[in-house]
Design an enzyme around this catalytic site. Structure first.
Site, mmCIF file in Angstrom:
data_model
loop_
_atom_site.group_PDB
_atom_site.id
_atom_site.type_symbol
_atom_site.label_atom_id
_atom_site.label_comp_id
_atom_site.label_asym_id
_atom_site.label_seq_id
_atom_site.Cartn_x
_atom_site.Cartn_y
_atom_site.Cartn_z
ATOM 1 N N ASP A 84 -12.809 -31.549 -28.774
ATOM 2 C CA ASP A 84 -11.404 -31.641 -28.367
ATOM 3 C C ASP A 84 -10.648 -30.412 -28.884
ATOM 4 O OD1 ASP A 84 -9.140 -32.761 -27.216
ATOM 5 O OD2 ASP A 84 -8.699 -34.059 -28.921
ATOM 6 N N ASP A 102 -11.098 -27.011 -37.352
ATOM 7 C CA ASP A 102 -9.916 -26.506 -36.637
ATOM 8 C C ASP A 102 -9.386 -25.288 -37.395
ATOM 9 O OD1 ASP A 102 -7.302 -26.201 -35.387
ATOM 10 O OD2 ASP A 102 -7.434 -28.291 -34.784
ATOM 11 N N HIS A 118 -9.336 -25.457 -24.692
ATOM 12 C CA HIS A 118 -9.684 -25.932 -23.356
ATOM 13 C C HIS A 118 -9.888 -24.810 -22.344
ATOM 14 C CE1 HIS A 118 -9.458 -29.797 -24.895
ATOM 15 N NE2 HIS A 118 -8.363 -30.273 -24.356
ATOM 16 N N HIS A 141 -13.096 -34.866 -24.847
ATOM 17 C CA HIS A 141 -11.761 -35.311 -24.437
ATOM 18 C C HIS A 141 -11.191 -34.417 -23.344
ATOM 19 C CE1 HIS A 141 -7.447 -36.648 -25.272
ATOM 20 N NE2 HIS A 141 -8.106 -37.708 -24.882
HETATM 21 N N1 SAH Z 1 -8.044 -34.219 -31.634
HETATM 22 C C1 SAH Z 1 -6.609 -34.010 -31.776
HETATM 23 C C2 SAH Z 1 -6.044 -33.003 -30.796
HETATM 24 C C3 SAH Z 1 -6.651 -31.642 -30.867
HETATM 25 S S1 SAH Z 1 -5.627 -30.415 -30.085
HETATM 26 C C4 SAH Z 1 -5.876 -35.345 -31.654
HETATM 27 O O1 SAH Z 1 -6.502 -36.394 -31.674
HETATM 28 O O2 SAH Z 1 -4.643 -35.340 -31.571
HETATM 29 C C5 SAH Z 1 -6.704 -29.043 -30.087
HETATM 30 C C6 SAH Z 1 -6.918 -28.382 -31.430
HETATM 31 O O3 SAH Z 1 -8.003 -27.487 -31.281
HETATM 32 C C7 SAH Z 1 -5.745 -27.565 -31.957
HETATM 33 O O4 SAH Z 1 -5.322 -28.045 -33.206
HETATM 34 C C8 SAH Z 1 -6.291 -26.137 -32.056
HETATM 35 O O5 SAH Z 1 -5.870 -25.438 -33.213
HETATM 36 C C9 SAH Z 1 -7.778 -26.364 -32.101
HETATM 37 N N2 SAH Z 1 -8.585 -25.258 -31.587
HETATM 38 C C10 SAH Z 1 -8.463 -24.635 -30.390
HETATM 39 N N3 SAH Z 1 -9.391 -23.684 -30.248
HETATM 40 C C11 SAH Z 1 -10.128 -23.698 -31.391
HETATM 41 C C12 SAH Z 1 -11.234 -22.937 -31.856
HETATM 42 N N4 SAH Z 1 -11.784 -21.970 -31.108
HETATM 43 N N5 SAH Z 1 -11.726 -23.198 -33.089
HETATM 44 C C13 SAH Z 1 -11.169 -24.166 -33.851
HETATM 45 N N6 SAH Z 1 -10.128 -24.926 -33.449
HETATM 46 C C14 SAH Z 1 -9.604 -24.696 -32.247
HETATM 47 MG MG MG Z 2 -7.449 -33.671 -26.160
#
Ligand code: SAH
Ligand code: MG
Length: 204
Positions: free
Chosen positions: A135, A65, A138, A163
């Site tokens: 996840d 992340d 999106h 997810h």
């Molecule tokens: N799995 C987590 C929720 C993830 S939310 C849970 O269980 O609560 C989505 C995350 O994806 C965010 O923290 C965001 O910073 C990260 N993210 C989004 N696009 C990304 C990318 N291109 N590379 C790395 N991380 C990314």
């Molecule tokens: Mg999610």
């Protein structure tokens, strides 16, 4: 409780039933003698489910992340959390909270955080994976990049978990659903389970 910190006390976007399904999927995946990897650590909710399973099997979970949030976490967006905002940088920052939770969950010897963009990491990745949990971002572009970048590393018998897969457009964004369909159409995956918005696919 098998977790050293209640996953429900961690900020995030995962139903407890989905979390338990991830825990069991990771336990099974660890039998394949390869590592697990998640894209989208946020504050560590999914990490605690997956990581606790990996710890029980003396396996490792890579957690990717950039900690700068997805589109919906940015200032003035629907899921913005002011407590996760670095005003000095003018950017989201979930890393301190993630790190605190990793320590509370006693997962620092099991989870390897990778603080970078998923596409960048995937481009240089060269290890077999027994489970990949997608996840992260999106948008169609982010989801497709995660699919193309990570899925080829999954070993036969391994698991692809996605997810926020919604069957109907009115329930939410389309990109996670589209990559689930891509995986199924590839002929390399079968759907083992769809639990709420969590899709679990098995690599044949
Ligand atoms: N799995 C987590 C929720 C993830 S939310 C849970 O269980 O609560 C989505 C995350 O994806 C965010 O923290 C965001 O910073 C990260 N993210 C989004 N696009 C990304 C990318 N291109 N590379 C790395 N991380 C990314
Ligand atoms: Mg999610």
């Amino acid at each position: 409780m098998r977790y050293d910190i209640s996953p429900q006390a961690i900020k995030g976007f995962l139903d407890p039933a989905e979390g338990e399904a991830l825990y069991h999927a990771a336990l099974a995946a660890c039998e394949l003698q390869a590592c697990c990897l998640e894209v989208g650590s946020y504050c560590g909710k999914s990490t605690v489910y997956l990581g606790t399973a990996c710890r029980e099997r003396s396996a490792v979970l890579f957690s990717v992340d950039h900690h700068r949030g997805s589109e919906e976490h940015q200032l003035n967006e629907e899921y913005h959390d002011p407590a996760l905002y670095d005003a000095e940088a003018g950017l989201m920052d979930s890393w301190p909270e993630f790190r605190r939770n990793l320590r509370a969950a006693r997962l620092e010897d099991t989870v390897v955080p990778i603080v970078a963009g998923s596409e960048l990491v995937a481009r240089h990745w060269n290890s077999k994976l027994s489970l990949v949990f997608i996840d992260g971002g999106h948008s169609r572009q982010a989801a497709l990049a995660d699919y193309r970048g990570w899925v080829p590393h999954i070993v036969p018998g391994g698991t692809l978990a996605i997810h926020d897969v919604f069957e109907h457009p009115e329930e939410g964004g389309r990109a996670p659903f589209e990559i689930r369909e891509l995986a199924l159409a590839s002929g390399l995956f079968t759907l083992s389970r769809q639990l709420q918005s969590l899709a679990l696919l098995r690599r044949t």
